[in-house]
Design a protein around this motif. Structure first.
Motif, mmCIF file in Angstrom:
data_model
loop_
_atom_site.group_PDB
_atom_site.id
_atom_site.type_symbol
_atom_site.label_atom_id
_atom_site.label_comp_id
_atom_site.label_asym_id
_atom_site.label_seq_id
_atom_site.Cartn_x
_atom_site.Cartn_y
_atom_site.Cartn_z
ATOM 1 N N ALA A 176 5.360 -0.045 2.478
ATOM 2 C CA ALA A 176 5.278 -0.885 3.673
ATOM 3 C C ALA A 176 5.046 -2.330 3.239
ATOM 4 O O ALA A 176 4.808 -2.597 2.061
ATOM 5 N N GLY A 177 5.120 -3.239 4.191
ATOM 6 C CA GLY A 177 4.982 -4.656 3.865
ATOM 7 C C GLY A 177 3.626 -5.204 4.261
ATOM 8 O O GLY A 177 3.326 -5.320 5.450
ATOM 9 N N GLY A 178 2.811 -5.521 3.270
ATOM 10 C CA GLY A 178 1.522 -6.155 3.546
ATOM 11 C C GLY A 178 0.348 -5.208 3.355
ATOM 12 O O GLY A 178 0.454 -3.998 3.546
ATOM 13 N N LYS A 179 -0.773 -5.813 2.971
ATOM 14 C CA LYS A 179 -1.976 -5.041 2.660
ATOM 15 C C LYS A 179 -2.509 -4.291 3.889
ATOM 16 O O LYS A 179 -2.950 -3.143 3.788
ATOM 17 N N LYS A 198 5.878 -6.256 -0.483
ATOM 18 C CA LYS A 198 5.857 -7.721 -0.440
ATOM 19 C C LYS A 198 5.079 -8.315 -1.618
ATOM 20 O O LYS A 198 5.348 -9.438 -2.013
ATOM 21 N N SER A 199 4.119 -7.561 -2.129
ATOM 22 C CA SER A 199 3.326 -8.141 -3.223
ATOM 23 C C SER A 199 3.473 -7.386 -4.542
ATOM 24 O O SER A 199 3.024 -7.852 -5.578
ATOM 25 N N GLU A 200 4.088 -6.194 -4.498
ATOM 26 C CA GLU A 200 4.218 -5.426 -5.742
ATOM 27 C C GLU A 200 5.672 -5.336 -6.178
ATOM 28 O O GLU A 200 6.571 -5.267 -5.332
ATOM 29 N N GLU A 201 5.904 -5.319 -7.480
ATOM 30 C CA GLU A 201 7.250 -5.101 -8.008
ATOM 31 C C GLU A 201 7.527 -3.614 -7.832
ATOM 32 O O GLU A 201 6.763 -2.759 -8.285
ATOM 33 N N ILE A 202 8.622 -3.308 -7.143
ATOM 34 C CA ILE A 202 8.808 -1.945 -6.653
ATOM 35 C C ILE A 202 8.977 -0.918 -7.779
ATOM 36 O O ILE A 202 8.426 0.180 -7.712
ATOM 37 N N TYR A 203 9.703 -1.279 -8.849
ATOM 38 C CA TYR A 203 9.902 -0.314 -9.939
ATOM 39 C C TYR A 203 8.580 0.041 -10.630
ATOM 40 O O TYR A 203 8.292 1.208 -10.874
ATOM 41 N N SER A 204 7.772 -0.976 -10.915
ATOM 42 C CA SER A 204 6.522 -0.653 -11.607
ATOM 43 C C SER A 204 5.530 0.017 -10.650
ATOM 44 O O SER A 204 4.765 0.890 -11.061
ATOM 45 N N ALA A 205 5.598 -0.348 -9.370
ATOM 46 C CA ALA A 205 4.710 0.302 -8.395
ATOM 47 C C ALA A 205 5.064 1.787 -8.259
ATOM 48 O O ALA A 205 4.184 2.642 -8.144
ATOM 49 N N LEU A 206 6.355 2.097 -8.301
ATOM 50 C CA LEU A 206 6.755 3.510 -8.227
ATOM 51 C C LEU A 206 6.323 4.257 -9.482
ATOM 52 O O LEU A 206 5.891 5.410 -9.415
ATOM 53 N N LYS A 207 6.452 3.602 -10.604
ATOM 54 C CA LYS A 207 6.041 4.217 -11.869
ATOM 55 C C LYS A 207 4.546 4.577 -11.806
ATOM 56 O O LYS A 207 4.145 5.654 -12.234
ATOM 57 N N LYS A 208 3.777 3.673 -11.243
ATOM 58 C CA LYS A 208 2.324 3.887 -11.160
ATOM 59 C C LYS A 208 1.970 4.963 -10.130
ATOM 60 O O LYS A 208 1.135 5.828 -10.380
ATOM 61 N N ASN A 209 2.620 4.918 -8.974
ATOM 62 C CA ASN A 209 2.215 5.796 -7.870
ATOM 63 C C ASN A 209 2.949 7.134 -7.822
ATOM 64 O O ASN A 209 2.504 8.055 -7.158
ATOM 65 N N CYS A 210 4.096 7.199 -8.470
ATOM 66 C CA CYS A 210 4.851 8.462 -8.518
ATOM 67 C C CYS A 210 5.200 8.762 -9.976
ATOM 68 O O CYS A 210 6.378 8.844 -10.331
ATOM 69 N N PRO A 211 4.185 8.933 -10.820
ATOM 70 C CA PRO A 211 4.484 9.113 -12.258
ATOM 71 C C PRO A 211 5.318 10.359 -12.542
ATOM 72 O O PRO A 211 6.043 10.392 -13.529
ATOM 73 N N GLU A 212 5.225 11.337 -11.673
ATOM 74 C CA GLU A 212 6.019 12.564 -11.893
ATOM 75 C C GLU A 212 7.344 12.532 -11.153
ATOM 76 O O GLU A 212 8.070 13.526 -11.138
#
Lengths: 334, 334
Positions: A176-179, A198-212
């Motif tokens: 979603a967009g925004g804290k 809006k504030s996170e780079e989507i590829y690295s955020a997915l790597k962090k939040n969906c590691p599997e």
């Protein structure tokens, strides 16, 4: 008098004020076998942008000079011998952006507004809720234990998708967009994690939040986020294509998903859906979702703005993200 | 001596001559429980280009300094107490681009080269044929009466896809490059129509040849042709993503299909496949396809080039289209 939003000009890109005009006409008289409905609320949905284009799609485009198409809810205030509906009945259907409408009842259905407030019937118990329900369960073939990613997660459809997945025993990550919206997903709706695009780079955020990786991706947005999700698929993953709000106001050709060959790598599928196909099962779905609402497992939030005169500004919030929950316009004047 | 094609350098875009080197080593000795196979033929496939990239994919990339990966067929010329295979057995497996290979037999299987010529076992009765068979029947969920569109239609996979669809009672339109290939599809393989993407504008050619749209699109090429096919889907259409030969040598990011939202409009699906997933059913498929070949319903054409020294030039024909049928390199020296 009946205030109406008339579709005047097909927009290129984002609609401007010349797209519609507010016009006033007399309140129509129901013909024999018809009812007159006074609208209380109009549903504003991203799909409306698509209906303005002169394209072949799943539904005919809105005609120039016609009342702008929209879902709506209101009450019968006059019946001219309608066989089923009487004064006081609460009906929901495709009444368009106007204050009054006459109909023979085709495409409308009656709801019981004593058990829930009217806006709920065009929100979680209406089209957006049905879209979420059939999209995630039927098209997404959701299974207990799946890792589910949903974009537009704080919106009318996405918020219900994520909550249903939680009810079904999945790990759920919302985008979603925004804290504020992200906090809402995690703290109020029980999502396991949320990504602020809006504030996170989507590829690295997915790597962090969906590691599997991801078993089901429910896509409301298209564009870069769809591409990023494609890069995180697990084997036999399913992508539900529900919409592509990031692309609806494009002046150039839609951006296709560059990473689509991951469908091959992961033996995954990407399937489109249109909620109308499931109309015969709406009743069953509303019953189940109503039960979840009563049990407190499914929360619904509506962002209600007031006044048909404010249609243009309110419509803009669909795309700017400046709203919380299902966007609804109150058109009854009290 | 054993001539081998060694993978030297990951290419960017189309491989050049520095990508591989031809090297000569001594013929290996089979260890205890192994056999030594003399290769007769090597299978050259578009997928080989993907295996050269240092990407996560459905299979590990070929290592620098390794023999170039490829399917192959040959005969056992020495056995060091192998439990199942003996001298004279004809085996097919992943032997790589070289003249001799030793193996414990894992991933190899025996074929009867008295019933069909060896090249057929790495063509229609091998990987490309299996890809076609499971792709169109299982992933494409082919039904009698479907309108089927296939790209790369004169190739090893596409030609079998189209013929199977004809056998199953479908209307079949093939897309290929050049008049000769198109004539071959219609006159020899019994396709209902063929589109020459080199001389015809693809959107108008599809309009002409698939006026009612497409139920199943089998995609070997990606790019503009995938986009055009997406624009012609019928309700509940299925797209099988088998490959994307137009994109394999890209130096820029792959072009995603801009028209993917037609999946939504047509409630259609796009699903990827990898033939290895169907390994347990290869035997059944080979039996059925063998039957069709004997009955004259399924034709197989191989383009056989001679000499491991000519690997580089021959490989190029996969992408230039300068070949007819399944591309095979003969590596046995007579």
């Amino acid at each position: 008098m009946n205030k109406q939003i008339i579709f005047k000009k097909r927009p290129i890109g984002f609609p401007d004020e010349s797209t519609w005009s507010l016009e006033t006409t007399s309140i129509p008289e129901p013909k024999e076998g018809e009812v007159l409905i006074q609208h209380h609320y109009i549903s504003l949905d991203p799909a409306m942008r698509g209906w303005m284009n002169d394209n072949k799609s799943y539904i005919a485009p809105v005609g120039i000079g016609d009342v702008m198409r929209a879902g709506s809810i209101g009450k019968v205030i006059k019946s001219n011998n309608h066989p089923s509906y009487k004064v006081g009945d609460c009906l929901t259907g495709w009444g368009g952006v106007q204050q009054y409408v006459t109909t023979d009842g085709k495409g409308w259905h009656k709801v019981d507004d004593t058990i829930a407030p009217m806006p709920l019937f065009i929100s979680t118990l209406g089209m957006p809720g049905m879209t979420a329900y059939f999209g995630i369960l039927e098209v997404g073939k959701l299974k207990e234990g799946d890792i589910v990613l949903v974009s537009g997660a704080a919106g009318a459809v996405g918020s219900v998708v994520g909550q249903i997945a939680k009810i079904k025993g999945c790990r759920v990550v919302g985008i979603a967009g925004g804290k504020e919206k992200c906090d809402y997903l995690v703290n109020e709706l029980g999502f396991d994690a949320a990504i602020d695009y809006k504030s996170e780079e989507i590829y690295s955020a997915l790597k962090k939040n969906c590691p599997e990786g991801v078993d089901v991706y429910f896509d409301n947005v298209g564009g870069e986020i769809l591409d990023a999700a494609l890069s995180k698929l697990r084997m036999h993953a399913r992508i539900v294509i529900c919409g592509a709000i990031s692309q609806y106001n494009n002046k150039v050709r839609i951006k296709g998903p560059s990473n689509y060959l991951n469908l091959l790598v992961k033996r995954a599928s990407m399937q489109g859906m249109v909620v109308m196909d499931y109309a015969k099962d709406y009743g069953k779905a509303a019953m189940e979702m109503g039960g979840w609402i009563v049990e407190g497992k499914l929360k619904s939030r509506e962002a209600i703005f007031d006044g048909i005169e404010n249609f243009y500004d309110t419509f803009g919030r669909l795309f700017s993200g400046e709203k919380k929950g299902k966007l609804i316009l109150k058109v009854i004047e009290e």
